[in-house]
Motif scaffolding. Structure first.
Motif, PDB file in Angstrom:
ATOM      1  N   VAL A  48      50.735  45.185 -27.728  1.00 25.86           N
ATOM      2  CA  VAL A  48      51.908  45.565 -28.374  1.00 25.86           C
ATOM      3  C   VAL A  48      52.341  44.523 -28.948  1.00 25.86           C
ATOM      4  O   VAL A  48      53.729  43.964 -30.092  1.00 25.86           O
ATOM      5  N   HIS A  49      52.636  43.220 -28.632  1.00 25.80           N
ATOM      6  CA  HIS A  49      52.967  42.051 -29.196  1.00 25.80           C
ATOM      7  C   HIS A  49      51.521  41.564 -30.357  1.00 25.80           C
ATOM      8  O   HIS A  49      52.397  41.181 -31.329  1.00 25.80           O
ATOM      9  N   TYR A  65      52.527  53.921 -26.159  1.00 27.96           N
ATOM     10  CA  TYR A  65      51.893  54.342 -25.615  1.00 27.96           C
ATOM     11  C   TYR A  65      51.245  54.349 -23.585  1.00 27.96           C
ATOM     12  O   TYR A  65      51.553  54.883 -23.307  1.00 27.96           O
ATOM     13  N   GLY A  66      50.519  53.566 -23.954  1.00 29.67           N
ATOM     14  CA  GLY A  66      49.765  53.113 -22.776  1.00 29.67           C
ATOM     15  C   GLY A  66      50.499  52.844 -21.855  1.00 29.67           C
ATOM     16  O   GLY A  66      50.603  52.436 -20.882  1.00 29.67           O
ATOM     17  N   MET A  67      51.785  51.506 -22.407  1.00 25.57           N
ATOM     18  CA  MET A  67      52.732  50.818 -21.489  1.00 25.57           C
ATOM     19  C   MET A  67      53.280  52.317 -20.636  1.00 25.57           C
ATOM     20  O   MET A  67      53.736  51.710 -19.594  1.00 25.57           O
ATOM     21  N   GLY A  68      53.731  53.164 -21.365  1.00 20.59           N
ATOM     22  CA  GLY A  68      54.795  54.474 -20.775  1.00 20.59           C
ATOM     23  C   GLY A  68      53.865  54.443 -19.423  1.00 20.59           C
ATOM     24  O   GLY A  68      54.187  55.125 -18.635  1.00 20.59           O
ATOM     25  N   GLN A  69      52.104  55.159 -20.124  1.00 18.06           N
ATOM     26  CA  GLN A  69      51.486  55.747 -19.524  1.00 18.06           C
ATOM     27  C   GLN A  69      51.039  54.436 -17.752  1.00 18.06           C
ATOM     28  O   GLN A  69      51.362  55.446 -16.461  1.00 18.06           O
ATOM     29  N   VAL A  70      51.522  53.523 -17.765  1.00 19.24           N
ATOM     30  CA  VAL A  70      51.031  52.321 -16.651  1.00 19.24           C
ATOM     31  C   VAL A  70      52.589  52.205 -15.729  1.00 19.24           C
ATOM     32  O   VAL A  70      52.722  52.892 -14.509  1.00 19.24           O
ATOM     33  N   HIS A  71      53.616  52.240 -16.940  1.00 18.75           N
ATOM     34  CA  HIS A  71      54.577  52.818 -15.681  1.00 18.75           C
ATOM     35  C   HIS A  71      54.991  53.561 -15.261  1.00 18.75           C
ATOM     36  O   HIS A  71      55.698  54.023 -14.164  1.00 18.75           O
ATOM     37  N   ILE A  72      54.841  55.342 -15.263  1.00 13.16           N
ATOM     38  CA  ILE A  72      54.620  56.621 -15.240  1.00 13.16           C
ATOM     39  C   ILE A  72      53.519  56.228 -13.628  1.00 13.16           C
ATOM     40  O   ILE A  72      54.354  56.958 -12.344  1.00 13.16           O
ATOM     41  N   LYS A  73      52.832  55.945 -13.857  1.00 12.77           N
ATOM     42  CA  LYS A  73      51.488  55.411 -12.501  1.00 12.77           C
ATOM     43  C   LYS A  73      52.313  54.381 -11.391  1.00 12.77           C
ATOM     44  O   LYS A  73      52.329  54.767 -10.299  1.00 12.77           O
ATOM     45  N   GLN A  74      53.664  54.034 -11.839  1.00 18.26           N
ATOM     46  CA  GLN A  74      54.529  52.987 -10.896  1.00 18.26           C
ATOM     47  C   GLN A  74      55.747  53.157 -10.835  1.00 18.26           C
ATOM     48  O   GLN A  74      56.409  53.010  -9.869  1.00 18.26           O
ATOM     49  N   GLU A  75      55.900  55.011 -10.958  1.00 11.45           N
ATOM     50  CA  GLU A  75      56.474  55.498 -10.996  1.00 11.45           C
ATOM     51  C   GLU A  75      58.222  54.750 -11.685  1.00 11.45           C
ATOM     52  O   GLU A  75      59.278  55.265 -11.292  1.00 11.45           O
ATOM     53  N   GLN A 107      60.258  56.123 -20.043  1.00  5.22           N
ATOM     54  CA  GLN A 107      60.781  56.976 -21.356  1.00  5.22           C
ATOM     55  C   GLN A 107      60.971  56.017 -22.409  1.00  5.22           C
ATOM     56  O   GLN A 107      60.489  56.071 -23.736  1.00  5.22           O
ATOM     57  N   TYR A 108      61.238  54.811 -22.054  1.00  6.29           N
ATOM     58  CA  TYR A 108      61.119  53.606 -23.174  1.00  6.29           C
ATOM     59  C   TYR A 108      60.350  53.799 -24.177  1.00  6.29           C
ATOM     60  O   TYR A 108      60.334  53.840 -25.618  1.00  6.29           O
ATOM     61  N   TYR A 109      58.858  53.215 -23.260  1.00  5.56           N
ATOM     62  CA  TYR A 109      57.913  53.018 -24.120  1.00  5.56           C
ATOM     63  C   TYR A 109      57.758  54.237 -24.858  1.00  5.56           C
ATOM     64  O   TYR A 109      57.161  54.429 -25.944  1.00  5.56           O
ATOM     65  N   PHE A 110      57.766  55.472 -24.237  1.00  9.72           N
ATOM     66  CA  PHE A 110      56.825  56.601 -25.348  1.00  9.72           C
ATOM     67  C   PHE A 110      58.497  57.287 -26.123  1.00  9.72           C
ATOM     68  O   PHE A 110      58.082  57.981 -27.092  1.00  9.72           O
ATOM     69  N   SER A 111      59.453  56.362 -26.186  1.00 13.70           N
ATOM     70  CA  SER A 111      60.179  56.731 -27.116  1.00 13.70           C
ATOM     71  C   SER A 111      59.985  55.910 -28.259  1.00 13.70           C
ATOM     72  O   SER A 111      60.227  56.199 -29.376  1.00 13.70           O
ATOM     73  N   VAL A 112      59.578  54.746 -28.349  1.00 12.50           N
ATOM     74  CA  VAL A 112      59.185  53.666 -28.576  1.00 12.50           C
ATOM     75  C   VAL A 112      57.705  54.043 -29.533  1.00 12.50           C
ATOM     76  O   VAL A 112      57.624  54.350 -31.030  1.00 12.50           O
ATOM     77  N   ALA A 113      57.155  54.998 -29.029  1.00 10.15           N
ATOM     78  CA  ALA A 113      55.906  55.623 -29.541  1.00 10.15           C
ATOM     79  C   ALA A 113      55.874  56.553 -30.510  1.00 10.15           C
ATOM     80  O   ALA A 113      55.520  56.736 -31.885  1.00 10.15           O
ATOM     81  N   LEU A 114      57.155  57.633 -30.173  1.00 12.86           N
ATOM     82  CA  LEU A 114      57.608  58.810 -30.765  1.00 12.86           C
ATOM     83  C   LEU A 114      57.972  58.245 -32.180  1.00 12.86           C
ATOM     84  O   LEU A 114      57.726  58.628 -32.680  1.00 12.86           O
ATOM     85  N   LYS A 115      59.083  57.139 -31.828  1.00  6.52           N
ATOM     86  CA  LYS A 115      59.448  56.314 -33.228  1.00  6.52           C
ATOM     87  C   LYS A 115      58.297  56.144 -34.429  1.00  6.52           C
ATOM     88  O   LYS A 115      58.822  56.409 -35.795  1.00  6.52           O
ATOM     89  N   HIS A 119      54.210  63.801 -22.612  1.00  4.61           N
ATOM     90  CA  HIS A 119      55.146  62.557 -21.691  1.00  4.61           C
ATOM     91  C   HIS A 119      56.319  62.836 -21.593  1.00  4.61           C
ATOM     92  O   HIS A 119      56.835  61.814 -21.060  1.00  4.61           O
ATOM     93  N   LEU A 120      57.050  62.062 -22.935  1.00  3.88           N
ATOM     94  CA  LEU A 120      58.161  62.098 -22.911  1.00  3.88           C
ATOM     95  C   LEU A 120      59.211  62.946 -22.410  1.00  3.88           C
ATOM     96  O   LEU A 120      59.399  62.074 -20.935  1.00  3.88           O
ATOM     97  N   ALA A 121      58.347  63.895 -22.180  1.00  2.00           N
ATOM     98  CA  ALA A 121      59.440  65.299 -21.213  1.00  2.00           C
ATOM     99  C   ALA A 121      58.635  65.066 -19.876  1.00  2.00           C
ATOM    100  O   ALA A 121      60.512  64.886 -19.035  1.00  2.00           O
ATOM    101  N   LEU A 122      57.956  64.893 -19.214  1.00  2.00           N
ATOM    102  CA  LEU A 122      57.627  64.311 -17.991  1.00  2.00           C
ATOM    103  C   LEU A 122      58.357  63.664 -17.523  1.00  2.00           C
ATOM    104  O   LEU A 122      58.867  63.037 -16.266  1.00  2.00           O
TER     105      LEU A 122
END
Length: 158
Positions: free
Chosen positions: A3-4, A14-24, A30-38, A49-52
């Motif tokens: 990302v940097h 997307y990967g960052m979003g997955q990490v945060h899903i696993k950490q609940e 949601q923020y990371y998936f939204s950025v990926a979608l932009k 994944h954003l919907a989940l």
């Protein structure tokens, strides 16, 4: 690190979003998936994944909107279609969920989760015979879910 190095690399977001899903940590996911979608607005799995993440935050209508966007982009995305039907059931919109679940059952006749959800839909509509048939199909396809399915079957005629 990705990302940097390259903020336009949507897979990193997307990967960052997955990490945060696993950490609940669903708001962060949601923020990371939204950025990926932009960066990549045509990626159907990102919408799923954003919907989940939204569903975990009880944002059901917004989650359904994202799933419908995923389906528009990729109509063959069975996961998006199943999750959308499940959300429709959660929102008590059984009449909308039923035709979608019936179509899914025809297209993926070996997916137990589809028949389990179809059974729940029939049960919510009071169609106990149809629900029992769907639960039996789910049981045949996924015997490991026997306790859950038997419990649902027992409630049909209680």
């Amino acid at each position: 690190r990705r990302v940097h190095g390259n903020p336009l690399h949507y897979n990193a977001w997307y990967g960052m979003g997955q990490v945060h899903i696993k950490q609940e940590q669903y708001a962060l996911a949601q923020y990371y998936f939204s950025v990926a979608l932009k960066i990549n607005p045509n990626a159907s799995p990102l919408y799923v994944h954003l919907a989940l993440t939204m569903q975990h935050q009880s944002k059901y209508v917004e989650a359904l909107d994202r799933l419908q966007a995923a389906i528009r982009i990729q109509p063959t995305n069975l996961l998006a279609r199943l999750k959308a039907a499940q959300l429709l059931l959660q929102l008590k919109r059984h009449d909308e969920a039923l035709p979608q679940l019936q179509a899914l059952a025809e297209q993926a006749p070996k997916e137990a989760q589809i028949f389990l959800t179809l059974g729940r839909c029939y049960q919510a509509q009071g169609k106990h015979t149809d629900a029992l048939q769907a639960y039996n199909l789910a049981l045949d396809l996924e015997p490991r879910d026997t306790p859950l399915i038997k419990s649902l079957m027992d409630r049909l005629f209680a």
